[in-house]
Write an enzyme that holds these catalytic residues in place. Structure first.
Site, PDB file in Angstrom:
ATOM      1  N   GLU A   1      19.338  -3.328  29.636  1.00  0.00           N
ATOM      2  CA  GLU A   1      19.120  -4.768  29.768  1.00  0.00           C
ATOM      3  C   GLU A   1      20.279  -5.349  30.577  1.00  0.00           C
ATOM      4  OE1 GLU A   1      18.916  -8.898  27.154  1.00  0.00           O
ATOM      5  OE2 GLU A   1      20.239  -7.271  26.594  1.00  0.00           O
TER       6      GLU A   1
ATOM      7  N   ASP B   1      21.203  -2.660  24.837  1.00  0.00           N
ATOM      8  CA  ASP B   1      21.305  -4.112  24.746  1.00  0.00           C
ATOM      9  C   ASP B   1      22.511  -4.619  25.535  1.00  0.00           C
ATOM     10  OD1 ASP B   1      20.467  -6.628  23.431  1.00  0.00           O
ATOM     11  OD2 ASP B   1      22.399  -6.492  22.390  1.00  0.00           O
TER      12      ASP B   1
END
Ligand SMILES: [Ca+2]
Ligand SMILES: [Ca+2]
Length: 561
Positions: A316, A273
């Site tokens: 990401e 993330d």
């Protein structure tokens, strides 16, 4: 082979076919991580929004259903995901890996960031990296899920959050100031204003850049004491720091906690993330420890090891896309994230690019992946995702076309839960991201209307993609502009070449498709979309099918391996 046989049997049950079982997983022979992950299909789901396998845990820790629309916990859990694995749902779509939103324990309170009262249903608001959130289930539920997935030849990807803790609430005290910064807010104008700052005002930023030793937060000590595991957790941390020699700095605690899930449960990879919001060297450190943990798990569970593929990490890096350079430009600095532990990056460009010329995208991606900026690495395309307010088709006006585009594109394919059921992306009363996160619309399937046909399309194209690594990882060649016709070829181990020919926009009924030099005369071809087959004569294949899409490959010879 045992695993492959079980998988084949599962698929057979699922489709109720009377003909021979599908051959063993063709992907198992793809030993190159970039080839595997460029041809892989990853299914991304919000565990809380997918399937409720245990209504008994829906309000664990006192989480109330009193948030703004779609901003409370909605009941989905790990048991629900496992139930769908067991039922063969993911097999039916050709899924290679399931990406779960973070399952670690979330903040106990709720916050309003301007879009209404919101609970940590999405998993990105960590309170304790070492516990499964009880709303989602137990450690045993997680173990059962991973084991079930592995029995089906499916990998499990954990969403790893290292950049921030959850928001501070009356029930969730701030982490100590030697652990987190609470300002300034990121302004995204440069490297430092993207990394050493708070992503949003409510999310305390872990001091991932510091090497000074810190103590465990008092709240965590109290929590673990109350749960009767303080001494065990302390001893494990001591062992980790002794073995690795890392200083007791915040990021190493989190790396230890994140990699413990790999070592104990056999998690196969991370989706990392907010990867551009902490130093890239931290990603490299995380990868080293995850790979070590994965090796430990494999040694301890030899009968459950899928194959020799190493631990996978997809990042990401918001805004990353396919271009002439593989580095991401922060404005004042460019970083090649692939040099810091990432096997793949999510491709944020796909959903916009694919709205234009299909062949322009396919040609560009194939060139980048085979001889250009992305040679030797992987990308992960999507048409819809959990926090992208501009998906490919927000109205779900063409869900089959979206499936065709996504599943036939070069590069990894990320299905977002419900892409295959045209799950609505606009919900009355929902604000912001909540629109993208409605509960899975299983009910639409039971009505046996258009949703069933949409799912059938995704299944056929998904199965074709899984059976033929050339689809995602092969070299693309446009053979004819209209009606559109292209081939993909991929050299496999042992001298075999995987070849596919895809024809789009064909009329329904009888059709004669030129095969150029992809298949010689006399080759028996099968169309995975209709199940029809035929033999190449005079450079053409003649078929009668009820569909405009034709997915051709050589008919397998001599049974099922
Ligand atoms: Ca539940
Ligand atoms: Ca940061």
């Amino acid at each position: 082979m045992r695993r492959a046989a079980r998988r084949a049997a599962g698929a057979l049950l699922l489709f109720g076919c009377s003909h021979a079982a599908p051959s063993a997983n063709p992907r198992a022979t793809v030993g190159d991580p970039a080839v595997f992950w460029n041809s892989a299909t990853v299914y991304f789901l919000l565990t809380d929004r997918f399937d409720n396998g245990n209504p008994g845990n829906d309000t664990a820790l006192g989480r109330a259903h009193d948030g703004a629309v779609l901003r409370s916990f909605e009941g989905g859990d790990l048991a629900g995901v496992r139930r769908k694995i067991d039922a063969g749902y993911f097999d039916s779509l050709g899924v290679d890996a399931i990406w779960l939103t973070p399952f670690v324990e979330q903040i106990h309170g709720s916050v309003n960031e301007g879009t209404g009262k919101t609970w940590g249903y999405h998993g990105y608001w960590t309170r304790d990296w070492t516990a499964v959130d009880p709303v989602l289930g137990t450690r045993e539920d997680l173990r059962a899920l991973v084991n079930a997935a592995h029995r089906h030849g499916i990998r499990v990807l954990m969403d790893a959050v290292i950049n921030h803790t959850g928001p501070v609430t009356p029930q969730d005290p701030a982490w100590p100031s030697d652990w987190v910064r609470t300002g300034p807010n990121c302004t995204y104008r440069s490297y430092v204003t993207t990394v050493d700052c708070t992503l949003v005002a409510t999310l305390p930023d872990i001091l991932t850049d510091r090497n000074e030793p810190v103590e465990l937060p008092a709240e965590l000590i109290e929590k673990w004491r109350g749960e009767g595991r303080l001494e065990r957790e302390r001893a494990a941390l001591d062992a980790f720091f002794t073995q690795t020699g890392y200083p007791r700095a915040p990021r190493y605690y989190v790396i230890k906690w994140l990699t413990d899930w790999v070592r104990e449960f056999g998690i196969d990879g991370y989706r990392v993330d907010t990867a551009k919001h902490f130093g890239e060297s931290v990603s490299a450190e995380l990868k080293v420890e995850a790979e070590r943990a994965f090796t430990d798990w494999k040694k301890a569970h030899p009968a459950e090891v899928l194959d020799t593929l190493p631990f996978y990490m997809v990042g990401e890096v918001y805004g990353f896309g396919v271009g002439p350079e593989r580095s991401f430009n922060f404005g004042d600095r460019s970083v090649d994230f692939f040099a810091f532990g990432y096997d793949a990056l999510i491709n944020f460009g796909f959903k916009a690019e694919i709205a234009g010329s299909l062949d322009a995208v396919f040609t560009k991606y194939s060139a980048a992946l085979h001889e250009g900026s992305l040679r030797g690495v992987a990308i992960l395309n999507y048409v819809t995702s959990h926090d992208d307010g501009q998906p490919y088709d927000v109205n779900r006006s063409d869900p089959m076309g979206a499936g065709t585009r996504l599943l036939l594109a070069p590069g990894g394919a990320q299905i977002y839960y419900g892409d295959e059921l045209a799950r609505p992306l606009k919900v009355s009363g929902a604000r912001g991201d909540a629109n993208l996160r409605s509960f899975m619309n299983w009910g639409d399937l039971e009505r046996d209307g258009p949703t069933t046909a949409i799912l059938g399309h995704w299944r056929k194209v998904g199965q074709f993609r899984r059976a033929h690594p050339a689809v995602g990882a092969g070299t693309h060649r446009m053979l004819q502009a209209a009606p559109y016709l292209f081939s993909r070829t991929l050299a496999m181990a042992g001298g075999r070449v995987d070849r596919v020919l895809v024809a789009m926009d064909q009329g329904e009924g009888a059709k004669s498709i030129p095969v150029f030099d992809v298949f010689p005369d006399g080759t028996e071809l099968v169309d995975a979309y209709s199940g029809m087959s035929g033999t190449v004569r005079d450079g053409r294949i003649s078929l009668t099918t009820a569909f405009g899409l034709v997915l051709l490959s050589e008919r397998p010879r001599g049974g099922t391996e």
